[in-house]
Design an enzyme around this catalytic site. Structure first.
Site, short mmCIF file in Angstrom:
data_model
loop_
_atom_site.label_atom_id
_atom_site.label_comp_id
_atom_site.label_asym_id
_atom_site.label_seq_id
_atom_site.Cartn_x
_atom_site.Cartn_y
_atom_site.Cartn_z
N GLU A 17 -95.68 31.78 -43.96
CA GLU A 17 -94.41 32.85 -43.86
C GLU A 17 -93.57 33.15 -45.13
O GLU A 17 -93.35 34.26 -45.40
CB GLU A 17 -93.75 32.22 -42.67
CG GLU A 17 -94.36 31.89 -41.38
CD GLU A 17 -93.56 31.04 -40.55
OE1 GLU A 17 -93.85 31.08 -39.49
OE2 GLU A 17 -92.54 30.16 -41.01
N MET A 200 -90.17 26.85 -32.81
CA MET A 200 -89.69 25.38 -33.05
C MET A 200 -88.41 25.08 -33.91
O MET A 200 -88.11 24.04 -34.32
CB MET A 200 -90.92 24.36 -33.60
CG MET A 200 -92.01 24.22 -32.65
SD MET A 200 -93.51 23.25 -33.40
CE MET A 200 -92.88 21.84 -33.32
N ASP A 224 -99.95 33.61 -31.36
CA ASP A 224 -100.89 32.86 -30.40
C ASP A 224 -100.23 33.20 -28.93
O ASP A 224 -98.95 33.88 -28.94
CB ASP A 224 -101.01 31.35 -30.49
CG ASP A 224 -99.72 30.89 -30.56
OD1 ASP A 224 -99.22 30.09 -29.29
OD2 ASP A 224 -99.24 30.73 -31.56
#
Length: 257
Positions: A17, A200, A224
């Site tokens: 990222e 998360m 996903d």
């Protein structure tokens, strides 16, 4: 310790990222803040400090605190990937968080799970104020900044020639210290929280930003679909979709001016 004020803090959980944003960053200097590498420079013409937080709510909250207290950043952007919860969304779509919820904070009892606002003792009647919400004015500016903006399509060798064009959803992201790899949990998170995506870190960053009185925008590309195959999809798509979030960062950074 860095002494100067950096207007905008950028948090990414993973190196993939960070890499998606580095190509647009100029004048990069690598320094250290409380044992963390900090990349300072210009991103889309604005002074920023970018840090890789690591995975999970504690790591993200600690990193947000370093940016807001150590560098006195006036705003936070978190950019990266997430798992899709809403069945109407697909890998390559993007969610900007209007609401952020810590889906694993609350009371677990025989009758199920009752969410509570983080930092509030999880006892007594359930409460409805457990979400961190964007202010209406900022939400309006986000919609205006994204109006007419189209996301790049993923390579056909990844999604096939019949895949629809990626879409942007401004909605609900839930955060918890679990990688969701289960269809039943995915369904529960949508039913109970109206979730569009799960990850998360984001809601923990929002909690810290609220405590400091600064805005935070969380931008997530779907790598996903948080179901039984999510562990396979994540590894396949994470590098491909991370740059999508980076493109939206460019559109939304001016919203924080």
């Amino acid at each position: 310790m860095l002494k100067e004020r950096i207007p905008l803090g950028i948090i990414c959980a993973m190196p993939e990222e960070i890499a998606a944003l580095l190509g647009d960053m100029t004048g990069i200097e690598r320094r250290e803040l409380a044992g963390r590498e900090v990349l300072t420079g210009q991103l889309f013409g604005r002074p920023v400090a970018m840090i890789e937080s690591g995975i999970g709510k504690v790591a993200a909250a600690m990193t947000a605190t370093l940016l807001l207290d150590g560098l006195r950043c006036r705003a936070i952007v978190m950019s990266g990937v997430a798992g899709g919860i809403d069945p109407a969304l697909a890998i390559g779509d993007l969610v900007v968080a209007q609401r952020l919820i810590q889906h694993d904070y609350g009371r677990l009892q025989a009758g199920g799970f009752t969410p509570f606002r983080p930092a509030v003792p999880p006892f007594g009647p359930g409460r409805n104020d457990y979400a961190f919400e964007l202010p209406d004015g900022m939400l309006t500016r986000i919609h205006a900044a994204l109006d007419g903006f189209t996301l790049p399509s993923l390579p056909t060798d990844l999604v096939g020639v019949d895949a629809r064009a990626p879409v942007i959803k401004v909605g609900t992201i839930v955060s918890g210290d679990q990688f969701i790899n289960d269809e039943d949990v995915r369904g529960r998170l949508q039913r109970e929280f109206g979730a569009h995506a799960c990850e998360m870190e984001g809601a923990a960053v929002a909690q810290v930003a609220e405590a400091f009185g600064v805005p935070a925008i969380v931008i997530r590309s779907l790598s996903d679909l948080a179901g039984s195959d999510s562990h396979l999809d994540f590894g396949k798509f994470v590098t491909a979709v991370a740059p999508t979030a980076a493109k939206v960062v460019e559109r939304l950074v001016p919203v924080l001016d």
